[in-house]
Write a protein that holds these residues in place. Structure first.
Motif, PDB file in Angstrom:
ATOM      1  N   ASP A 120       0.813  -1.215   0.000  1.00 29.23           N
ATOM      2  CA  ASP A 120       0.000   0.000   0.000  1.00 29.23           C
ATOM      3  C   ASP A 120       0.850   1.269   0.000  1.00 29.23           C
ATOM      4  O   ASP A 120       0.368   2.336  -0.368  1.00 29.23           O
ATOM      5  N   VAL A 121       2.095   1.160   0.406  1.00 24.99           N
ATOM      6  CA  VAL A 121       2.960   2.337   0.444  1.00 24.99           C
ATOM      7  C   VAL A 121       3.256   2.842  -0.970  1.00 24.99           C
ATOM      8  O   VAL A 121       3.613   4.008  -1.146  1.00 24.99           O
ATOM      9  N   LEU A 122       3.084   2.017  -1.976  1.00 20.58           N
ATOM     10  CA  LEU A 122       3.355   2.412  -3.350  1.00 20.58           C
ATOM     11  C   LEU A 122       2.160   3.106  -4.015  1.00 20.58           C
ATOM     12  O   LEU A 122       2.303   3.643  -5.106  1.00 20.58           O
ATOM     13  N   LYS A 123       1.009   3.101  -3.369  1.00 17.96           N
ATOM     14  CA  LYS A 123      -0.185   3.720  -3.942  1.00 17.96           C
ATOM     15  C   LYS A 123      -0.190   5.229  -3.675  1.00 17.96           C
ATOM     16  O   LYS A 123       0.132   5.676  -2.577  1.00 17.96           O
ATOM     17  N   PRO A 124      -0.557   6.019  -4.667  1.00 16.88           N
ATOM     18  CA  PRO A 124      -0.619   7.477  -4.469  1.00 16.88           C
ATOM     19  C   PRO A 124      -1.665   7.897  -3.434  1.00 16.88           C
ATOM     20  O   PRO A 124      -1.498   8.921  -2.756  1.00 16.88           O
ATOM     21  N   SER A 125      -2.731   7.117  -3.296  1.00 18.84           N
ATOM     22  CA  SER A 125      -3.767   7.481  -2.322  1.00 18.84           C
ATOM     23  C   SER A 125      -3.239   7.424  -0.893  1.00 18.84           C
ATOM     24  O   SER A 125      -3.651   8.222  -0.040  1.00 18.84           O
ATOM     25  N   THR A 126      -2.330   6.515  -0.611  1.00 15.81           N
ATOM     26  CA  THR A 126      -1.719   6.436   0.714  1.00 15.81           C
ATOM     27  C   THR A 126      -0.911   7.702   1.008  1.00 15.81           C
ATOM     28  O   THR A 126      -1.011   8.269   2.099  1.00 15.81           O
ATOM     29  N   TRP A 127      -0.143   8.160   0.048  1.00 16.38           N
ATOM     30  CA  TRP A 127       0.667   9.356   0.242  1.00 16.38           C
ATOM     31  C   TRP A 127      -0.202  10.608   0.345  1.00 16.38           C
ATOM     32  O   TRP A 127       0.106  11.530   1.103  1.00 16.38           O
ATOM     33  N   GLN A 128      -1.285  10.618  -0.406  1.00 21.64           N
ATOM     34  CA  GLN A 128      -2.202  11.766  -0.301  1.00 21.64           C
ATOM     35  C   GLN A 128      -2.827  11.813   1.091  1.00 21.64           C
ATOM     36  O   GLN A 128      -2.986  12.875   1.673  1.00 21.64           O
ATOM     37  N   HIS A 129      -3.157  10.644   1.638  1.00 23.82           N
ATOM     38  CA  HIS A 129      -3.711  10.580   2.988  1.00 23.82           C
ATOM     39  C   HIS A 129      -2.688  11.071   4.017  1.00 23.82           C
ATOM     40  O   HIS A 129      -3.023  11.805   4.952  1.00 23.82           O
ATOM     41  N   ILE A 130      -1.429  10.665   3.849  1.00 23.93           N
ATOM     42  CA  ILE A 130      -0.366  11.105   4.770  1.00 23.93           C
ATOM     43  C   ILE A 130      -0.173  12.613   4.673  1.00 23.93           C
ATOM     44  O   ILE A 130      -0.042  13.307   5.695  1.00 23.93           O
ATOM     45  N   ILE A 131      -0.177  13.161   3.462  1.00 23.40           N
ATOM     46  CA  ILE A 131      -0.033  14.609   3.283  1.00 23.40           C
ATOM     47  C   ILE A 131      -1.206  15.350   3.913  1.00 23.40           C
ATOM     48  O   ILE A 131      -1.031  16.388   4.561  1.00 23.40           O
ATOM     49  N   ASP A 132      -2.425  14.814   3.749  1.00 23.70           N
ATOM     50  CA  ASP A 132      -3.596  15.448   4.361  1.00 23.70           C
ATOM     51  C   ASP A 132      -3.490  15.453   5.883  1.00 23.70           C
ATOM     52  O   ASP A 132      -3.870  16.434   6.536  1.00 23.70           O
ATOM     53  N   LEU A 133      -3.001  14.368   6.462  1.00 29.10           N
ATOM     54  CA  LEU A 133      -2.835  14.316   7.909  1.00 29.10           C
ATOM     55  C   LEU A 133      -1.808  15.332   8.402  1.00 29.10           C
ATOM     56  O   LEU A 133      -2.008  15.995   9.420  1.00 29.10           O
ATOM     57  N   VAL A 134      -0.715  15.485   7.678  1.00 28.55           N
ATOM     58  CA  VAL A 134       0.330  16.424   8.070  1.00 28.55           C
ATOM     59  C   VAL A 134      -0.168  17.861   7.942  1.00 28.55           C
ATOM     60  O   VAL A 134       0.054  18.688   8.837  1.00 28.55           O
ATOM     61  N   GLU A 135      -0.857  18.179   6.865  1.00 33.34           N
ATOM     62  CA  GLU A 135      -1.361  19.538   6.665  1.00 33.34           C
ATOM     63  C   GLU A 135      -2.468  19.882   7.633  1.00 33.34           C
ATOM     64  O   GLU A 135      -2.609  21.030   8.038  1.00 33.34           O
ATOM     65  N   LYS A 136      -3.270  18.930   8.021  1.00 41.88           N
ATOM     66  CA  LYS A 136      -4.363  19.172   8.955  1.00 41.88           C
ATOM     67  C   LYS A 136      -3.809  19.520  10.338  1.00 41.88           C
ATOM     68  O   LYS A 136      -4.342  20.386  11.031  1.00 41.88           O
ATOM     69  N   GLU A 137      -2.732  18.870  10.747  1.00 44.13           N
ATOM     70  CA  GLU A 137      -2.165  19.120  12.059  1.00 44.13           C
ATOM     71  C   GLU A 137      -1.446  20.454  12.128  1.00 44.13           C
ATOM     72  O   GLU A 137      -1.334  21.030  13.192  1.00 44.13           O
ATOM     73  N   THR A 138      -0.953  20.970  11.016  1.00 45.64           N
ATOM     74  CA  THR A 138      -0.219  22.228  11.062  1.00 45.64           C
ATOM     75  C   THR A 138      -1.154  23.427  11.096  1.00 45.64           C
ATOM     76  O   THR A 138      -0.731  24.515  11.476  1.00 45.64           O
ATOM     77  N   GLU A 139      -2.383  23.310  10.693  1.00 48.25           N
ATOM     78  CA  GLU A 139      -3.322  24.443  10.692  1.00 48.25           C
ATOM     79  C   GLU A 139      -3.869  24.731  12.065  1.00 48.25           C
ATOM     80  O   GLU A 139      -3.988  24.069  12.973  1.00 48.25           O
TER      81      GLU A 139
END
Length: 87
Positions: free
Chosen positions: A68-87
């Motif tokens: 699953d680490v190779l799927k773009p949706s996994t990375w998009q989810h990780i990016i969303d989690l990181v951006e949500k915490e910084t706001e």
């Protein structure tokens, strides 16, 4: 007779001086793998190590499947989690 011995002496002296003045032959180093190919191989191995590390971190240490680490949706989810915490 003395002139013959002088001539022989001069010839011998010339040959020994020429032999002493010769520089040692330097060996040419032939590389089995050219430098440009080494750089490409290092970049490929670096990418493989990063992918393997991400798969181990996500699949073995985490609770996901390693592929699953190779799927773009996994990375998009990780990016969303990181951006949500910084706001």
């Amino acid at each position: 007779m003395s002139s013959i011995t002088r001539e022989k002496y001069r010839q011998e002296k010339k040959t020994t001086d020429a032999a002493e003045e010769e520089k040692p032959v330097q060996k040419v180093r032939v590389r089995l793998i050219p430098i440009w190919l080494r750089l490409i191989l290092v970049l490929i191995f670096f990418a493989l190590a990063a992918i393997c590390g991400a798969m181990i971190g996500y699949g073995v240490i985490g609770d996901g499947h390693p592929v699953d680490v190779l799927k773009p949706s996994t990375w998009q989810h990780i990016i969303d989690l990181v951006e949500k915490e910084t706001e």
